[in-house]
Design an enzyme around this catalytic site. Structure first.
Site, PDB file in Angstrom:
ATOM      1  CB  ALA A 156      -0.912   0.008   1.228  1.00 33.47           C
ATOM      2  CB  VAL A 197      -0.607   4.192   3.870  1.00 33.79           C
ATOM      3  CG1 VAL A 197      -0.990   2.775   4.257  1.00 33.79           C
ATOM      4  CG2 VAL A 197      -0.653   5.126   5.060  1.00 33.79           C
ATOM      5  CE1 TYR A 198      -0.072  -1.117   4.799  1.00 35.49           C
ATOM      6  CE2 TYR A 198       0.776  -2.641   3.160  1.00 35.49           C
ATOM      7  CZ  TYR A 198      -0.221  -2.253   4.030  1.00 35.49           C
ATOM      8  OH  TYR A 198      -1.370  -3.011   4.116  1.00 35.49           O
ATOM      9  CB  ALA A 199       6.132   1.466   7.131  1.00 35.20           C
ATOM     10  CD  GLN A 207       8.467   5.005   4.274  1.00 34.96           C
ATOM     11  OE1 GLN A 207       7.320   4.581   4.397  1.00 34.96           O
ATOM     12  NE2 GLN A 207       8.756   6.289   4.445  1.00 34.96           N
TER      13      GLN A 207
END
Length: 318
Positions: A50, A52-54, A64
């Site tokens: 995703a 949004v990770y991390a 990342q």
């Protein structure tokens, strides 16, 4: 084990997805590359991540995991051997959040750049955005598919009613439809999926790619007491499972694992894979050895007695 189709997308995958949330969080790029190489060498193909990770480990800045996967794809040349699934919609800082046309159009370009690829196999709404009309979101996804930037779309963290509504919007307006749902599902957390989401997915032939398939590591058997919670950065997330029902599930996993001469984690994943309608459970590993144990689940066929035993141990009140 044969491949399973993600809904009616035409995309077929082996029934195990590697969870890329660990990349850039609990393992660095070097170790991530080893894991990814081992995963593909084992004949597996579905990598879930995703944008949004991390964020939680980098002061709210994400990307990342996608960046590491992208670097690996470039170095390894194995883009055609994997199915890349990523997600959009969770907060990425500033006004980067939600499922509006404006934001998705920006976010997909950012993900493509980080992943160093021309297309995303499976692009998923990471969470329902009730501030944006479903029609706007699905029109945007449809455009991305027409442009060749996305092959298929899916959703995560939708309740049953909203998911059905989204499917109806796609049908009514001849738009691309969600081909899979990504819910929390494991031996401990069964009720929500089985009572609310599974009937919809089975009826509409929707693929299911479950997350927290090992209950944040609890079902590996690594955490047997509160003293064990300090064993990893994810330890505090399993405290809620430490109750009589949770320990009964662990005891049963131990028993079945001994019969098959594998780890409890392998059995826990094999149980999810055996559930009708499941496309692939997601699980992560931080070492190649862990990965090898988890991937044994793909070729492990639990007999009916083992499944019944696990079902009874993990039963819930309706």
């Amino acid at each position: 084990m044969d491949k399973r189709e993600i809904g009616q997308s035409g995309i077929k995958v082996h029934p195990f997805a590697f969870g890329g949330n660990v990349f850039g969080w609990t393992i660095d790029e070097k170790e991530s590359f080893k894991i990814l190489d081992g995963f593909v060498d084992a004949g597996l193909d579905l990598i879930d991540t995703a944008d949004v990770y991390a964020t939680w480990a980098h002061g709210g800045k994400g990307g990342q995991s996608e960046t590491i996967i992208g670097n690996w794809l470039k170095r390894s040349g194995k883009r055609d051997k994997v199915v890349v699934a990523t997600k959009v919609g969770k907060p990425m800082g500033e006004d980067k959040t939600g499922l509006s046309r404006r934001y998705i159009t920006q976010a997909v370009e950012d993900s493509l750049k980080r992943l160093q690829t021309d297309y995303i196999d499976l692009y998923q709404s990471h969470a329902d955005d009730k501030n944006t009309p479903l029609l706007e979101t699905l029109e945007t996804f449809t455009d991305l598919i027409k442009q060749g930037k996305v092959r298929a779309i899916g959703a995560s963290n939708y309740d049953g009613l909203r998911f059905k509504e989204a499917l109806q919007v796609s049908k009514d307006h001849s738009l691309a439809a969600y081909q899979c749902l990504q819910p929390e599902y494991n031996l401990y957390s069964r009720e929500h999926y089985e009572t609310e989401l599974e009937p919809v997915c089975r009826e509409r032939n929707i693929g299911v790619i479950s997350y927290y398939s090992l209950a944040s590591g609890f079902l590996t058997g690594k955490y047997r007491s509160e003293n064990d919670l300090s064993k990893s950065s994810r330890g505090q997330g399993v405290k809620k499972f430490m109750n009589p029902r949770g320990f009964k599930i662990l005891a049963t996993l131990d028993k079945v694992a001994a019969e098959y001469d594998v780890t409890p984690a392998t059995i826990a994943l094999a149980w999810v894979m055996a559930r009708p309608g499941i496309t692939a459970p997601i699980a992560s590993a931080t070492t190649v050895k862990q990965l090898e144990e988890l991937t044994k689940a793909v070729s492990l066929k639990l007999n009916s007695d083992a499944i019944d035993l696990l079902n009874r141990a993990s039963t819930y009140s309706i």
